[in-house]
Design an enzyme around this catalytic site. Structure first.
Site, PDB file in Angstrom:
ATOM      1  N   THR A 175      -9.647   2.009   0.236  1.00  0.00           N
ATOM      2  CA  THR A 175      -8.316   1.553   0.604  1.00  0.00           C
ATOM      3  C   THR A 175      -7.347   2.691   0.331  1.00  0.00           C
ATOM      4  O   THR A 175      -7.384   3.300  -0.734  1.00  0.00           O
ATOM      5  CB  THR A 175      -7.932   0.267  -0.141  1.00  0.00           C
ATOM      6  N   GLU A 225      -8.847  -5.427  -1.658  1.00  0.00           N
ATOM      7  CA  GLU A 225      -9.427  -5.780  -2.949  1.00  0.00           C
ATOM      8  C   GLU A 225      -9.953  -7.208  -2.982  1.00  0.00           C
ATOM      9  O   GLU A 225     -10.604  -7.613  -3.944  1.00  0.00           O
ATOM     10  CB  GLU A 225      -8.360  -5.626  -4.057  1.00  0.00           C
ATOM     11  N   LYS A 236      16.454  -2.881  -4.224  1.00  0.00           N
ATOM     12  CA  LYS A 236      17.216  -3.344  -5.390  1.00  0.00           C
ATOM     13  C   LYS A 236      18.661  -2.905  -5.226  1.00  0.00           C
ATOM     14  O   LYS A 236      18.959  -1.717  -5.301  1.00  0.00           O
ATOM     15  CB  LYS A 236      16.612  -2.756  -6.670  1.00  0.00           C
TER      16      LYS A 236
END
Lengths: 548, 548
Positions: B187, B334, B445
């Site tokens: 990955t 995963e 953010k």
């Protein structure tokens, strides 16, 4: 949430345990219903709470991991709660067959070393007979079935509902080793002591997944999926009601538990609760389809798996005429139980006519996913899949009992060459369908040939006057054994046919090539009733004693 | 047949291994077809034979249990054969992402210690670039995709079809320990070396059973059952094509493998082979639904699971207009990969209007059976299921990679408190549906608030002129970060709207309460193309570098 024993970087070894089936159920439904007769209904959310409360209550009564708890009840929500709560604590749930004799009950409860009994008040008199001889039992919890409980000399520790009410709605169920023993029960042959089989969490989870797949993901007839409404008609003590309560719960279907089997109540529940999926032995189906009430009711949404004894083409046809989808499920106490289902393959759909379908659904069936079976000769060598060559049926699957509890000698008969030996004989056809033809011990050996008692029974069942039939071998000086058919007639048919007429029917069948000529019985007995075992199977041992 | 190491009385410890899925497939179908483009078709019986031949051939080339075999191919029957034959020998199948850079390819093949490569002739030039640096590879088997093979400097050991032809049609596949490593692949994040994940036989078998159940036994939209015709549209190197080839094989469905993805060929196969079930990333669906050819073709039997990136309501609506059933599947490299599906619960069916259904199918979804997920705060404590409170998403399931191969430091980030930490953030609603709102590292953010980049992308995707969109945070002196939207427009829409018009659209959305006011971007960039990673995901790291 935390799993304190795991270090950072250490993966969670997900165990195949029953707790995980319940987690899955609650994901898919919290409001779906569990119904008990016309007396009780609750949501899955409430079922979950009751499971937690039951575990809490049993914990307060001293039940710990490894202890055995025996359950004596009709098919009910309490039984379903026990299916989850007891194993999820790490304890073992013993399903008690309340049709056994008092001596057998005593034997099985002592042999399983049950420490606590949950018992329906209807069975208190039965339990009272043997209580003093139960050496391991410390406490008895009673389920009050009717408001007035019969006076009982038994020392009762508490009432089931009160036990739940007094417990917290959360119990901290541990993550168990998946090989932990979860359930046990006893299988009674016609000889010897009952034998204890047992299943682990892993075995039950894998049985549930595979059975659900077989019933849901393969397109065929009689599917069972999350939009079905499930009602067992095989007692829950009988091999986990074939494992369907676990499947139904995981799929979050509506579930209906009928309590004591009363035809009128069963039919009423089918209608009022919208039951679509059930399973039962042929006797129960026979009782329902021949009940006059069945003709008043729309049964065309009902799918029924038939097992425990051979489904005859006659009975299958009668059910189909009422619109019921019927097919065979096969398994044994030792196999959790499901091994095979007699549904068409997806590729057959659309190409089977009514007769072909009828002949297919009465077969023993195709193995469900992960099951392997073979028929083997006396040396354990596999026989050809030709739909004819008969041998002993042997299995492999992830959910076969590892052994008979505390019975190494019997276990040696069960497991040989790495295959579970079923004691059934049969053949496999080129498409992979198994057909059980007999129990090894019931095969009729005549003049060097084997006659299948089931073939004879199936053949005579096509006679319109015949209700039930049993074929046994009776000693014969010349041939070793000769077949004897013992039959009961449908009500009102006593005058329609006699023994001689039935014999002509069988001789005709031989002329048509349906059975070998040497299989035509020399004698056919018409009787009022056939002897049965405690689980409703034909008791051929008794017949051989009586008629042999 | 015999299992010589087992003593009389000893049970067979049934292992959950891939061989058993193939046994099940052959029970349900031997004549069903496997199709590769317009070039090859075979029956399941022949597939089985080819699997045996491939194992025999690899065995002759020296492959033993524990060895790794790398496969470089398009989606094909050969890939399917490798999915079974290599793990069934006890070897490890490495799925190679041929979209990786030469350096990444070299890294992953060396890191996995692959000893043999099976490669499609189209990829020989790519392989030639790195062959000398592949330290473990001893032999190369070539799949001849076109009759004339390009001249290659590579030393080829043999041709795949010849290897099969030269081998026996029976290979004695062993009963492996179910924890044996079966598959591996890498990955790639946007930073650092690729990470190797791996899955055992047990993990793949349980993933197959559970995914099949989720797709078959729960009544909802877009079911996948044995009467479906399956065609992957996610490369098979990408997390086992989401595990569907194993599911399709176990269910004995017809399977169609499209090779290299060419829109015309894909649509032709859907029509001529009757494809009903697929899965792909939004980009592929977008390509197909916007293809003029799609309007000529009946797609109303087609069910498509969308994953890999967020399914926008705009794209879902466009697909629905063509009659396609679409919904979201979620998972990661995963996680084998499937964690959740965004289908309605059985109880919701019939009560959802079109809009409600559209809003549901773009959610991340409900966990499939045996999966558990939570959203947790920074201390690992679970957050309320209120559909709002955002935290990191963590998983448990029987099929999560145990670790990153030879990377203990990265594994420590993955597994904490016994939960796999996804790196995704999101929330769970009261019905149990998960909604991923962002990657932890992509959350914007601003002034102490978190803005989900996916929320912004989903919001702008409803603008009729917008084709694709990416939201990133760009540094801002006053607010820390401010959101920036980067969009591409549909062909021919370049004149229809400009950056200012899009901004007004977003401001309107804020007025309607669809996004917070502080989330309206100060700037929207219209570009010709969005940077993507090798598996077709938005490459936000590159965008932050370029536009931040």
């Amino acid at each position: 949430m935390g799993h304190e024993t795991l270090q950072v970087g250490e993966c969670y070894e997900y165990p195949l345990i029953i707790k995980k089936l319940l987690t899955t159920a609650l994901t898919y439904a919290t409001d779906q219903e569990i119904v008990y007769r016309d007396r009780f209904r609750c949501s899955y959310q409430q079922l979950n709470e009751r499971i937690h409360r039951l575990a809490g209550g049993l914990g307060r009564l001293g039940i710990q991991a490894g202890d055995t708890v025996a359950v004596f009840d009709y098919d009910s929500n309490r039984y379903l709660e026990s299916f989850f709560a007891i194993p999820m604590m790490g304890a073992v749930m013993q399903m008690v067959n309340w049709r056994l004799s008092a001596n057998q009950l005593e034997y099985t409860i002592n042999h399983a070393e049950a420490r606590l009994i949950i018992v329906n008040s209807d069975f208190l008199p039965l339990l009272a007979q043997i209580r003093e001889r139960l050496t391991w039992v410390e406490k008895i919890v009673v389920i009050i079935e009717n408001e007035q409980v019969a006076e009982s000399s038994l020392e009762i520790c508490c009432d089931y509902e009160q036990l739940l009410a007094d417990s917290a709605d959360h119990y901290n169920f541990p993550d168990l080793d998946e090989h932990t023993k979860a359930t046990t029960f006893y299988t009674t042959g016609t000889t010897g002591d009952p034998k204890g089989v047992h299943f682990s969490h892993r075995q039950l989870v894998l049985h549930t997944l595979s059975l659900a797949l077989a019933l849901g993901s393969y397109e065929t007839i009689g599917r069972f999926r999350s939009d079905d409404v499930y009602m067992p008609l095989t007692p829950m003590f009988h091999v986990h009601a074939w494992g369907l309560p676990y499947v139904a719960t995981m799929l979050a279907t509506k579930q209906v538990y009928p309590g004591k089997y009363e035809p009128e109540m069963l039919l009423r529940l089918i209608v009022t609760e919208g039951v679509t999926a059930s399973h039962c032995v042929p006797t129960i189906l026979q009782m329902l389809v021949s009940s006059p009430a069945a003709r008043q009711v729309d049964l065309s949404r009902w799918k029924v798996i038939i097992g425990g004894a051979k489904l005859s083409t006659g009975l299958a046809a009668a059910a189909q005429q009422l619109g019921i989808v019927v097919y065979t499920g096969y398994g044994m106490s030792e196999t959790c139980p499901v091994i095979s289902l007699s549904t068409p393959k997806t590729s057959m759909l659309g190409s089977l006519d009514d007769d072909a379908l009828l002949n297919l659904v009465v077969k023993t069936g195709l193995p469900i996913p992960l099951v392997e079976f073979e028929v083997v000769d006396l040396d354990g060598q596999p026989l050809p899949h030709d739909g004819q060559t008969v041998g002993e049926i042997v299995f492999r699957a992830p959910w076969l009992t590892r052994d008979y509890f505390k019975s190494p000698a019997k276990t040696r008969d069960l497991w040989r060459d790495g295959w579970l030996h079923s004691g059934d004989v049969g053949h496999i056809d080129a498409a992979g369908y198994l057909q059980v033809t007999d129990r090894i011990k019931d095969v009729i050996k005549t003049g060097g040939e084997w006659i299948s008692s089931l073939d004879l029974e199936n053949c005579i069942s096509r006679h319109p006057a015949v209700l039930e039939a049993a074929a046994i071998g009776v000693p014969d000086d010349k041939w070793g054994e000769r077949p004897l058919l013992i039959v009961t007639l449908k009500p009102g048919q006593e005058e329609a046919v006699d023994s001689k007429g039935l014999q002509e029917f069988m001789a005709d069948a031989a002329k048509q090539g349906l059975i070998p000529r040497y299989a035509v019985p020399d004698k056919i007995l018409v009787v009022a009733e056939l002897p049965k075992t405690s689980v409703g199977k034909l008791n051929k041992r008794m017949m051989r004693q009586e008629f042999g």
